[in-house]
Motif scaffolding. Structure first.
Motif, PDB file in Angstrom:
ATOM      1  N   LEU A  56       0.598  -1.229  -0.236  1.00 44.06           N
ATOM      2  CA  LEU A  56       0.019   0.119  -0.055  1.00 44.06           C
ATOM      3  C   LEU A  56       0.686   1.412  -0.210  1.00 44.06           C
ATOM      4  O   LEU A  56       0.704   2.285  -0.632  1.00 44.06           O
ATOM      5  CB  LEU A  56      -0.936  -0.145   1.158  1.00 44.06           C
ATOM      6  CG  LEU A  56      -2.154  -1.065   1.143  1.00 44.06           C
ATOM      7  CD1 LEU A  56      -2.880  -1.093   2.346  1.00 44.06           C
ATOM      8  CD2 LEU A  56      -3.031  -0.891  -0.103  1.00 44.06           C
ATOM      9  N   HIS A  58       3.669   1.555  -1.483  1.00 47.00           N
ATOM     10  CA  HIS A  58       4.124   1.674  -2.790  1.00 47.00           C
ATOM     11  C   HIS A  58       3.272   2.462  -3.636  1.00 47.00           C
ATOM     12  O   HIS A  58       3.458   3.324  -4.289  1.00 47.00           O
ATOM     13  CB  HIS A  58       4.435   0.266  -3.553  1.00 47.00           C
ATOM     14  CG  HIS A  58       4.377   0.354  -4.759  1.00 47.00           C
ATOM     15  ND1 HIS A  58       5.542   0.830  -5.776  1.00 47.00           N
ATOM     16  CD2 HIS A  58       3.366  -0.282  -5.807  1.00 47.00           C
ATOM     17  CE1 HIS A  58       5.171   0.369  -6.895  1.00 47.00           C
ATOM     18  NE2 HIS A  58       4.013   0.203  -7.212  1.00 47.00           N
ATOM     19  N   TRP A  59       1.748   2.042  -3.375  1.00 44.39           N
ATOM     20  CA  TRP A  59       0.898   2.773  -4.219  1.00 44.39           C
ATOM     21  C   TRP A  59       0.859   4.174  -3.647  1.00 44.39           C
ATOM     22  O   TRP A  59       0.293   5.100  -4.703  1.00 44.39           O
ATOM     23  CB  TRP A  59      -0.499   1.869  -4.321  1.00 44.39           C
ATOM     24  CG  TRP A  59      -0.325   0.744  -5.174  1.00 44.39           C
ATOM     25  CD1 TRP A  59      -0.289  -0.382  -4.768  1.00 44.39           C
ATOM     26  CD2 TRP A  59      -0.463   0.759  -6.454  1.00 44.39           C
ATOM     27  NE1 TRP A  59      -0.238  -1.349  -5.679  1.00 44.39           N
ATOM     28  CE2 TRP A  59      -0.462  -0.570  -6.886  1.00 44.39           C
ATOM     29  CE3 TRP A  59      -0.666   1.761  -7.294  1.00 44.39           C
ATOM     30  CZ2 TRP A  59      -0.511  -1.112  -8.087  1.00 44.39           C
ATOM     31  CZ3 TRP A  59      -0.877   1.417  -8.806  1.00 44.39           C
ATOM     32  CH2 TRP A  59      -0.641  -0.073  -9.037  1.00 44.39           C
ATOM     33  N   LEU A  62       2.914   6.444  -5.526  1.00 45.85           N
ATOM     34  CA  LEU A  62       2.784   6.584  -6.954  1.00 45.85           C
ATOM     35  C   LEU A  62       1.428   7.512  -7.065  1.00 45.85           C
ATOM     36  O   LEU A  62       0.878   8.032  -8.219  1.00 45.85           O
ATOM     37  CB  LEU A  62       2.254   5.339  -7.476  1.00 45.85           C
ATOM     38  CG  LEU A  62       3.419   4.435  -7.892  1.00 45.85           C
ATOM     39  CD1 LEU A  62       3.031   3.061  -8.511  1.00 45.85           C
ATOM     40  CD2 LEU A  62       4.516   4.871  -8.736  1.00 45.85           C
ATOM     41  N   HIS A  64      -1.637   7.427  -5.501  1.00 46.39           N
ATOM     42  CA  HIS A  64      -3.033   6.746  -5.423  1.00 46.39           C
ATOM     43  C   HIS A  64      -3.404   6.786  -4.008  1.00 46.39           C
ATOM     44  O   HIS A  64      -2.543   6.692  -3.098  1.00 46.39           O
ATOM     45  CB  HIS A  64      -2.948   5.328  -5.707  1.00 46.39           C
ATOM     46  CG  HIS A  64      -2.816   5.154  -7.081  1.00 46.39           C
ATOM     47  ND1 HIS A  64      -4.055   4.966  -7.774  1.00 46.39           N
ATOM     48  CD2 HIS A  64      -1.749   4.991  -7.956  1.00 46.39           C
ATOM     49  CE1 HIS A  64      -3.513   4.610  -9.280  1.00 46.39           C
ATOM     50  NE2 HIS A  64      -2.287   4.742  -9.366  1.00 46.39           N
ATOM     51  N   VAL A  66      -5.365   4.878  -0.761  1.00 52.53           N
ATOM     52  CA  VAL A  66      -5.104   3.305  -0.336  1.00 52.53           C
ATOM     53  C   VAL A  66      -6.076   3.108   0.893  1.00 52.53           C
ATOM     54  O   VAL A  66      -6.389   4.022   1.470  1.00 52.53           O
ATOM     55  CB  VAL A  66      -3.659   2.562  -0.296  1.00 52.53           C
ATOM     56  CG1 VAL A  66      -3.037   2.864  -1.535  1.00 52.53           C
ATOM     57  CG2 VAL A  66      -3.188   3.353   0.752  1.00 52.53           C
ATOM     58  N   VAL A  93      -6.664  -0.204  -3.761  1.00 52.75           N
ATOM     59  CA  VAL A  93      -6.081   1.195  -4.255  1.00 52.75           C
ATOM     60  C   VAL A  93      -6.915   1.577  -5.235  1.00 52.75           C
ATOM     61  O   VAL A  93      -7.269   0.853  -6.039  1.00 52.75           O
ATOM     62  CB  VAL A  93      -4.685   0.454  -5.153  1.00 52.75           C
ATOM     63  CG1 VAL A  93      -4.154   1.787  -5.724  1.00 52.75           C
ATOM     64  CG2 VAL A  93      -3.707  -0.228  -4.370  1.00 52.75           C
ATOM     65  N   SER A  96      -6.663   6.127  -9.975  1.00 50.16           N
ATOM     66  CA  SER A  96      -5.794   7.606  -9.733  1.00 50.16           C
ATOM     67  C   SER A  96      -6.931   8.588 -10.009  1.00 50.16           C
ATOM     68  O   SER A  96      -7.975   8.921 -10.791  1.00 50.16           O
ATOM     69  CB  SER A  96      -4.794   7.649 -11.264  1.00 50.16           C
ATOM     70  OG  SER A  96      -4.274   8.994 -11.092  1.00 50.16           O
ATOM     71  N   HIS A 113      -8.852   0.491  -8.298  1.00 50.74           N
ATOM     72  CA  HIS A 113      -7.711   0.238  -9.507  1.00 50.74           C
ATOM     73  C   HIS A 113      -7.312  -1.159  -9.225  1.00 50.74           C
ATOM     74  O   HIS A 113      -6.783  -1.902 -10.125  1.00 50.74           O
ATOM     75  CB  HIS A 113      -6.693   1.151  -9.308  1.00 50.74           C
ATOM     76  CG  HIS A 113      -5.609   1.110 -10.203  1.00 50.74           C
ATOM     77  ND1 HIS A 113      -4.587   0.399 -10.041  1.00 50.74           N
ATOM     78  CD2 HIS A 113      -5.325   1.661 -11.577  1.00 50.74           C
ATOM     79  CE1 HIS A 113      -3.725   0.214 -11.024  1.00 50.74           C
ATOM     80  NE2 HIS A 113      -4.163   1.210 -11.863  1.00 50.74           N
ATOM     81  N   THR A 114      -6.816  -1.288  -7.881  1.00 48.00           N
ATOM     82  CA  THR A 114      -6.284  -2.673  -7.689  1.00 48.00           C
ATOM     83  C   THR A 114      -6.619  -3.384  -6.384  1.00 48.00           C
ATOM     84  O   THR A 114      -6.815  -2.382  -5.257  1.00 48.00           O
ATOM     85  CB  THR A 114      -4.592  -2.483  -7.581  1.00 48.00           C
ATOM     86  OG1 THR A 114      -4.234  -1.890  -8.942  1.00 48.00           O
ATOM     87  CG2 THR A 114      -3.763  -3.696  -7.261  1.00 48.00           C
ATOM     88  N   TRP A 144      -3.601  -8.046  -7.143  1.00 49.94           N
ATOM     89  CA  TRP A 144      -2.269  -8.764  -6.917  1.00 49.94           C
ATOM     90  C   TRP A 144      -2.261  -9.632  -5.564  1.00 49.94           C
ATOM     91  O   TRP A 144      -2.783  -9.266  -4.743  1.00 49.94           O
ATOM     92  CB  TRP A 144      -1.382  -7.475  -6.367  1.00 49.94           C
ATOM     93  CG  TRP A 144      -0.875  -6.402  -7.399  1.00 49.94           C
ATOM     94  CD1 TRP A 144      -1.304  -6.514  -8.861  1.00 49.94           C
ATOM     95  CD2 TRP A 144      -0.023  -5.455  -7.235  1.00 49.94           C
ATOM     96  NE1 TRP A 144      -0.553  -5.387  -9.480  1.00 49.94           N
ATOM     97  CE2 TRP A 144       0.263  -4.947  -8.612  1.00 49.94           C
ATOM     98  CE3 TRP A 144       0.983  -5.025  -6.186  1.00 49.94           C
ATOM     99  CZ2 TRP A 144       1.199  -3.925  -8.564  1.00 49.94           C
ATOM    100  CZ3 TRP A 144       1.960  -4.119  -6.685  1.00 49.94           C
ATOM    101  CH2 TRP A 144       2.050  -3.579  -7.880  1.00 49.94           C
TER     102      TRP A 144
END
Length: 184
Positions: A56, A58-59, A62, A64, A66, A93, A96, A113-114, A144
């Motif tokens: 999370l 990581h996102w 980027l 996003h 979460v 996630v 965007s 998104h994920t 994922w």
């Protein structure tokens, strides 16, 4: 096995009622779902919690938004609605640019998104088969699944990355959590 205890119409139980609940074994917990108190297997280990947080993060890097497991469990994002038979994702996630309202409690699947799942002991079929079908049917673009090495003391995990193609998930990559970077 799930044990259910129905709540009174008022939804209120006394402290004495709670104190008189049967003792549960490690890995099990009392959980309130759809107006019922249920005994549920909760195999969340330190690795499970930490690996989901790393992904999370990581996102977040980027850009996003979460949400983690408890928020997701309470938010209604699980098969698109709340209810006893829902799946609860370990993390989500958001698309965007989508920012949940401060007091939001539900989210449409189109805003996701994920979905992230960390496989725990005994959850492989649920995470890699059952949830895959449901999240694909909801139209979640990415899924994922993270697996850990049970024989290692390392806090790392192997991610299998799926992308929705023509209504079914296809493997599009694999990576160790420790290899995630802001350019992914």
């Amino acid at each position: 096995m799930t044990v259910q205890i129905n709540l009174p119409a008022s939804g209120v139980r006394s402290q004495a009622d709670f104190d008189n609940l049967p003792e549960v074994s490690p890995g099990w917990a009392w959980e309130l779902r759809s107006g019922r108190l249920e005994l549920t297997l909760m195999p969340v280990t330190f690795w499970h919690f930490r690996i989901v947080m790393l992904v999370l993060e990581h996102w977040l890097r980027l850009g996003h938004e979460v949400a983690g497991e408890q928020y997701v469990a309470d938010s209604g994002f699980a098969r698109g609605e709340t209810g006893r038979n829902n799946f609860v994702a370990d993390g989500v996630v958001f698309e965007s640019g989508y920012r949940p309202a401060k007091n939001s409690t539900t989210h449409d699947a189109t805003n996701i998104h994920t979905v992230i799942e960390a496989v725990s002991a005994g959850s492989e079929d649920r995470d890699a088969v059952d949830k895959v079908r449901v999240y694909a049917a909801l139209g979640i673009p990415n899924y994922w699944i993270i697996r850990g090495d049970a024989d290692s003391d390392d806090i790392d995990g192997f991610i299998t990355m799926y992308q929705l193609v023509d209504g079914e998930y296809q493997v599009v990559g694999n990576r160790l959590v420790s290899q995630l970077s802001v350019t992914d």
